[in-house]
Design a protein around this motif. Sequence first.
Motif, PDB file in Angstrom:
ATOM      1  N   ILE A 127       0.875  -1.168   0.000  1.00 46.31           N
ATOM      2  CA  ILE A 127       0.000   0.000   0.000  1.00 46.31           C
ATOM      3  C   ILE A 127       0.913   1.218   0.000  1.00 46.31           C
ATOM      4  N   LYS A 128       0.872   1.958  -1.102  1.00 45.40           N
ATOM      5  CA  LYS A 128       1.751   3.112  -1.276  1.00 45.40           C
ATOM      6  C   LYS A 128       1.102   4.408  -0.814  1.00 45.40           C
ATOM      7  N   ALA A 129      -0.238   4.429  -0.782  1.00 42.95           N
ATOM      8  CA  ALA A 129      -0.937   5.652  -0.400  1.00 42.95           C
ATOM      9  C   ALA A 129      -2.361   5.315   0.015  1.00 42.95           C
ATOM     10  N   ILE A 130      -2.959   6.215   0.770  1.00 38.49           N
ATOM     11  CA  ILE A 130      -4.389   6.159   1.075  1.00 38.49           C
ATOM     12  C   ILE A 130      -5.013   7.397   0.448  1.00 38.49           C
ATOM     13  N   ARG A 131      -6.175   7.211  -0.167  1.00 40.09           N
ATOM     14  CA  ARG A 131      -6.860   8.339  -0.794  1.00 40.09           C
ATOM     15  C   ARG A 131      -8.298   8.384  -0.298  1.00 40.09           C
ATOM     16  N   PHE A 132      -8.877   9.567  -0.311  1.00 38.88           N
ATOM     17  CA  PHE A 132     -10.271   9.724   0.093  1.00 38.88           C
ATOM     18  C   PHE A 132     -10.863  10.883  -0.689  1.00 38.88           C
ATOM     19  N   TYR A 133     -12.173  10.834  -0.869  1.00 36.30           N
ATOM     20  CA  TYR A 133     -12.834  11.900  -1.601  1.00 36.30           C
ATOM     21  C   TYR A 133     -13.176  13.028  -0.640  1.00 36.30           C
ATOM     22  N   ARG A 134     -12.677  14.195  -0.955  1.00 34.18           N
ATOM     23  CA  ARG A 134     -12.870  15.368  -0.101  1.00 34.18           C
ATOM     24  C   ARG A 134     -13.843  16.317  -0.802  1.00 34.18           C
ATOM     25  N   GLY A 135     -15.037  16.407  -0.257  1.00 31.72           N
ATOM     26  CA  GLY A 135     -16.065  17.208  -0.893  1.00 31.72           C
ATOM     27  C   GLY A 135     -16.096  18.639  -0.434  1.00 31.72           C
ATOM     28  N   ALA A 136     -15.500  18.935   0.733  1.00 30.53           N
ATOM     29  CA  ALA A 136     -15.508  20.289   1.282  1.00 30.53           C
ATOM     30  C   ALA A 136     -14.148  20.591   1.893  1.00 30.53           C
ATOM     31  N   ALA A 137     -13.834  21.861   1.982  1.00 30.45           N
ATOM     32  CA  ALA A 137     -12.537  22.280   2.517  1.00 30.45           C
ATOM     33  C   ALA A 137     -12.554  22.260   4.045  1.00 30.45           C
ATOM     34  N   ASN A 138     -12.757  21.067   4.618  1.00 31.24           N
ATOM     35  CA  ASN A 138     -12.676  20.936   6.070  1.00 31.24           C
ATOM     36  C   ASN A 138     -11.258  20.534   6.455  1.00 31.24           C
ATOM     37  N   GLY A 139     -10.986  20.246   7.706  1.00 28.32           N
ATOM     38  CA  GLY A 139      -9.597  20.050   8.097  1.00 28.32           C
ATOM     39  C   GLY A 139      -9.391  18.998   9.154  1.00 28.32           C
ATOM     40  N   GLY A 140      -8.155  19.000   9.714  1.00 26.30           N
ATOM     41  CA  GLY A 140      -7.791  18.063  10.747  1.00 26.30           C
ATOM     42  C   GLY A 140      -7.592  16.652  10.244  1.00 26.30           C
ATOM     43  N   TYR A 141      -7.087  16.511   9.022  1.00 29.49           N
ATOM     44  CA  TYR A 141      -7.016  15.183   8.419  1.00 29.49           C
ATOM     45  C   TYR A 141      -5.748  14.416   8.764  1.00 29.49           C
ATOM     46  N   THR A 142      -5.917  13.136   9.031  1.00 27.92           N
ATOM     47  CA  THR A 142      -4.837  12.159   9.003  1.00 27.92           C
ATOM     48  C   THR A 142      -5.386  10.922   8.300  1.00 27.92           C
ATOM     49  N   GLU A 192      -2.391  20.567   3.110  1.00 28.04           N
ATOM     50  CA  GLU A 192      -3.230  21.316   2.182  1.00 28.04           C
ATOM     51  C   GLU A 192      -2.554  21.372   0.812  1.00 28.04           C
ATOM     52  N   GLY A 193      -3.380  21.385  -0.218  1.00 31.64           N
ATOM     53  CA  GLY A 193      -2.835  21.476  -1.569  1.00 31.64           C
ATOM     54  C   GLY A 193      -2.461  20.145  -2.180  1.00 31.64           C
ATOM     55  N   GLN A 194      -2.784  19.015  -1.513  1.00 30.18           N
ATOM     56  CA  GLN A 194      -2.447  17.706  -2.067  1.00 30.18           C
ATOM     57  C   GLN A 194      -3.438  17.264  -3.139  1.00 30.18           C
ATOM     58  N   GLY A 195      -4.487  18.016  -3.339  1.00 25.25           N
ATOM     59  CA  GLY A 195      -5.458  17.662  -4.355  1.00 25.25           C
ATOM     60  C   GLY A 195      -6.556  18.709  -4.413  1.00 25.25           C
ATOM     61  N   PRO A 196      -7.377  18.652  -5.438  1.00 26.30           N
ATOM     62  CA  PRO A 196      -8.443  19.633  -5.590  1.00 26.30           C
ATOM     63  C   PRO A 196      -9.574  19.389  -4.596  1.00 26.30           C
ATOM     64  N   THR A 197     -10.342  20.424  -4.331  1.00 26.04           N
ATOM     65  CA  THR A 197     -11.546  20.300  -3.507  1.00 26.04           C
ATOM     66  C   THR A 197     -12.701  20.895  -4.278  1.00 26.04           C
ATOM     67  N   PRO A 198     -13.717  20.127  -4.643  1.00 22.25           N
ATOM     68  CA  PRO A 198     -13.842  18.698  -4.318  1.00 22.25           C
ATOM     69  C   PRO A 198     -12.948  17.838  -5.211  1.00 22.25           C
ATOM     70  N   GLY A 199     -12.627  16.661  -4.705  1.00 19.38           N
ATOM     71  CA  GLY A 199     -11.821  15.727  -5.486  1.00 19.38           C
ATOM     72  C   GLY A 199     -11.117  14.723  -4.589  1.00 19.38           C
ATOM     73  N   TRP A 200     -10.384  13.827  -5.221  1.00 17.31           N
ATOM     74  CA  TRP A 200      -9.642  12.791  -4.499  1.00 17.31           C
ATOM     75  C   TRP A 200      -8.367  13.364  -3.916  1.00 17.31           C
ATOM     76  N   GLN A 201      -8.146  13.111  -2.637  1.00 12.53           N
ATOM     77  CA  GLN A 201      -6.910  13.483  -1.945  1.00 12.53           C
ATOM     78  C   GLN A 201      -6.077  12.219  -1.777  1.00 12.53           C
ATOM     79  N   THR A 202      -4.841  12.236  -2.255  1.00 13.94           N
ATOM     80  CA  THR A 202      -3.955  11.079  -2.154  1.00 13.94           C
ATOM     81  C   THR A 202      -2.814  11.405  -1.209  1.00 13.94           C
ATOM     82  N   VAL A 203      -2.626  10.570  -0.190  1.00 15.09           N
ATOM     83  CA  VAL A 203      -1.606  10.798   0.830  1.00 15.09           C
ATOM     84  C   VAL A 203      -0.625   9.633   0.790  1.00 15.09           C
ATOM     85  N   THR A 204       0.612   9.914   0.444  1.00 13.19           N
ATOM     86  CA  THR A 204       1.634   8.885   0.295  1.00 13.19           C
ATOM     87  C   THR A 204       2.042   8.313   1.652  1.00 13.19           C
ATOM     88  N   LEU A 205       2.199   7.001   1.701  1.00 14.24           N
ATOM     89  CA  LEU A 205       2.747   6.327   2.880  1.00 14.24           C
ATOM     90  C   LEU A 205       4.203   6.006   2.594  1.00 14.24           C
TER      91      LEU A 205
END
Length: 196
Positions: free
Chosen positions: A69-84, A102-115
Amino acid sequence: SGATYTYKVVGEDYLGNQSVASNTISVTVPQAIPDQTIFSNQTPVNPVEADTDSVELGVKFQSTTAGYIKAIRFYRGAANGGYTVNLWSSTGQLLKTAFVSEGQGPTPGWQTVTLYPAVAIQANTTYVASYYTSNGSYAADSFGLTNSVTSGNLKALGSSEGGGGVYHYGSGGVFPTDTYQDTNYWVDVVFSTTAS
């Protein structure tokens, strides 16, 4: 399948005469499987749930082959915060965590976080990928994981397999085990057969 390379040993004597060894060596290099995700570029029907509580949201998944598993991604529909983001064993052992910048992906859109480094997983073994949002507003489609969703080697487990989307209210880093209406919270992974 993969590419096969054949090598011959060629030598030269002091007069410049070439000789080719009678033995050759053939090496087959397995073809790497491209990075895979479960939901690709699909988007939720309901990208922003009207819920502003702190919550960990996840998906139970398996791979038909061992890999990473190289990354975890999630769909971010609003510019909320406190993500891990978190990767767990099926019993709640935390295997990896990473912070969302912040800035790892568009909002709304898929956010990809590298592990880093990528996390090795076993074939046909259940894992949970999740993310934490401090103020809700997450993507949620009821009955989206009544049945499993398969893509390549990956499968998001449906409720009939003990899956469905999982969640847990409270501060971040809590293993999500609660379920509601087989909801798909649009959490995904990036899987590869190689770590690099």
